[in-house]
Design a protein around this motif. Structure first.
Motif, short mmCIF file in Angstrom:
data_model
loop_
_atom_site.label_atom_id
_atom_site.label_comp_id
_atom_site.label_asym_id
_atom_site.label_seq_id
_atom_site.Cartn_x
_atom_site.Cartn_y
_atom_site.Cartn_z
N ALA A 153 -6.86 -1.85 -2.67
CA ALA A 153 -5.81 -2.77 -2.20
C ALA A 153 -4.43 -2.32 -2.65
O ALA A 153 -3.44 -2.62 -1.99
N ALA A 154 -4.35 -1.63 -3.80
CA ALA A 154 -3.02 -1.36 -4.35
C ALA A 154 -3.03 -0.17 -5.31
O ALA A 154 -4.09 0.26 -5.79
N ILE A 155 -1.83 0.33 -5.56
CA ILE A 155 -1.60 1.37 -6.58
C ILE A 155 -0.64 0.75 -7.60
O ILE A 155 0.34 0.10 -7.20
N LEU A 156 -0.91 0.94 -8.88
CA LEU A 156 -0.07 0.36 -9.94
C LEU A 156 0.40 1.47 -10.88
O LEU A 156 -0.42 2.16 -11.49
N VAL A 157 1.72 1.65 -10.99
CA VAL A 157 2.25 2.68 -11.92
C VAL A 157 3.49 2.16 -12.65
O VAL A 157 4.20 1.28 -12.17
N GLU A 158 3.74 2.77 -13.82
CA GLU A 158 5.03 2.61 -14.50
C GLU A 158 5.94 3.73 -13.99
O GLU A 158 5.49 4.87 -13.83
N GLY A 159 7.22 3.44 -13.82
CA GLY A 159 8.18 4.50 -13.48
C GLY A 159 8.30 5.49 -14.63
O GLY A 159 8.47 6.70 -14.43
N LYS A 173 -1.96 1.42 4.10
CA LYS A 173 -1.73 -0.03 4.03
C LYS A 173 -2.13 -0.63 2.68
O LYS A 173 -2.84 -1.63 2.57
N LEU A 174 -1.61 0.01 1.62
CA LEU A 174 -1.84 -0.47 0.25
C LEU A 174 -0.52 -0.99 -0.30
O LEU A 174 0.55 -0.57 0.14
N LEU A 175 -0.61 -1.86 -1.30
CA LEU A 175 0.61 -2.29 -1.99
C LEU A 175 0.95 -1.27 -3.06
O LEU A 175 0.07 -0.82 -3.80
N LEU A 176 2.23 -0.92 -3.15
CA LEU A 176 2.69 -0.07 -4.25
C LEU A 176 3.35 -0.99 -5.29
O LEU A 176 4.41 -1.58 -5.04
#
Ligand code: PLP
Length: 395
Positions: A179-185, A211-214
């Motif tokens: 559903a999503a990708i999660l990262v720190e800058g 169609k994923l949330l960043l």
């Protein structure tokens, strides 16, 4: 044993090792119970964006607490509406959810991803190794560090970890359940590792195509800490197409309240109404007092041009630290502005930070043999020079 240490030994859950009792502060200085002065460039772990005892914060706390501290989210609160408007103006079209901490803001991102993917049976979030997202069960499950997770298994399911700055690894990890990708800058706790421009732009493309949330965790690296509003703006400022980059949601906390607890989740259009009435909430989030303080922090940063200041002071610090590289203690320098890390050649960061504290400089250890300088945005040139001199002499 001094009285405070005795009280801790008897009554406070022993979650970290402490060696210092801070009893007051002013600007970038703090004093212990023996009135010894320290230069505090740890900033309460990237929280004290305006240093200690800033008069504008003191004034706002006094004024607002005499007017209205808390009303709860069943009612409109003018200060929350205004703060949301300011955050949207700074970030991009969308809406804001307010909470109380960084972990809670990341919980908001995680729940946003779950809600977003729910109807299509997608729930997985691709996160990165060496990341840090908090200490609640969901956020420690999202965190890519075993030492944070150890002892709390079974973890919350639905997180996949891939190496940071590795676009191909993200692509390979995408499944029909993602559903999503999660990262720190910038990975802060992980040792100040900065995302590359190609990585950020590549993640945006990948998220759009699949169609994923960043989702970005800007809890430590956001809120002007790099000299720009969000870390991705600093990272991408010389990259073609960089200025139009936006994630789909950002978690904020720490510097936003300059010491008063507040967290926020900015959610980009067209996802700003994924949460519907009743689907998420918190009693205290975005209280009149918290939002008034955050509004004052924004006013002071703008009025005193503190984004420019922390950018320049960060450049001064990085240049000074780079001169020490290869002289026997420091092997690398990373980061920007008020989020700079230096990697140690031999010594572990804990003992190095203890020796620096003894020498009158408060800094913060991180993973991967790195020490962080998390200076308040109003740090002066003389204070950076003083810190550099102490680091050179001590390490
Ligand atoms: N995310 C990042 C990147 C952090 O650095 C931190 C705290 O250090 C958190 C989340 C958790 O924030 P909090 O301690 O306010 O829950």
């Amino acid at each position: 044993m001094p009285r405070t240490e005795e009280l801790y030994a008897r009554y406070v859950v022993p979650l970290s090792r402490r060696g210092l009792t801070i009893v007051r502060g002013k600007g970038c200085c703090a004093w212990d119970e023996h009135d010894k002065r320290y230069l505090d460039l740890g900033g309460g772990v990237a929280v004290n964006s305006l240093g200690h005892a800033h008069p504008a914060i003191t004034e706002t706390l006094a004024r607002q607490s005499a007017t209205l501290i808390h009303s709860c989210n069943l009612y409109y609160n003018p200060w929350q509406g205004e703060l949301a408007r300011r955050l949207v103006e700074l970030t991009g079209a969308g809406k804001v959810f307010f909470c109380n901490s960084g972990a809670e803001a990341n919980e908001g991102l995680i729940k946003l991803a779950r809600k977003f993917g729910h109807e299509t049976g997608r729930y997985e979030i691709i996160a990165t190794t060496n990341s840090f997202h908090g200490r609640t069960m969901a956020t420690l499950s999202a965190t890519g560090q075993e030492k944070i997770q150890h002892g709390f298994e079974p973890l919350v399911p639905g997180f996949v970890h891939v190496p940071y700055n590795d676009l191909a690894a993200v692509e390979a990890a995408i499944t029909p359940k993602t559903a999503a990708i999660l990262v720190e800058g910038i990975q802060g706790e992980g040792g100040v590792y900065v995302a590359t421009p190609e990585y950020l732009l590549g993640l945006r493309k990948l998220a759009d195509a699949k169609k994923l949330l960043l989702l970005m965790d800007g809890v430590q690296c956001g809120f002007f800490r790099t000299g720009r509003w969000q870390s991705y703006q600093r990272i991408l400022e010389n990259t073609p197409g960089g200025e139009s980059f936006r994630p789909d949601a950002i978690a904020m906390a720490k510097s936003l309240g300059a010491g008063f607890p507040i967290g926020a989740v900015w959610i980009r259009e067209p996802y700003q109404d994924v949460f519907t009435p009743g689907s998420h909430g918190t009693t205290y989030g975005g209280s009149p007092l918290a939002c008034s303080v955050a509004l004052t922090v924004l006013d002071v940063v703008e009025r005193e041009k503190l984004a420019d200041n922390i950018r320049t002071r960060g450049d001064q610090l990085v240049a000074g630290l780079n001169k020490l590289v290869g002289k026997g203690a420091i092997t690398a320098v990373r980061g920007y502005g008020g989020l700079v890390g230096f990697e140690l050649e031999k010594e572990e960061p804990g003992p190095a930070v203890a020796r620096l504290t003894e020498a009158g400089l408060i800094l913060i250890p991180a993973a991967n043999k790195t020490v962080r300088v998390l200076a308040p945005f109003n740090v002066t040139s003389a204070e950076i020079a003083e810190a550099l001199a102490i680091i050179e002499k001590t390490l």
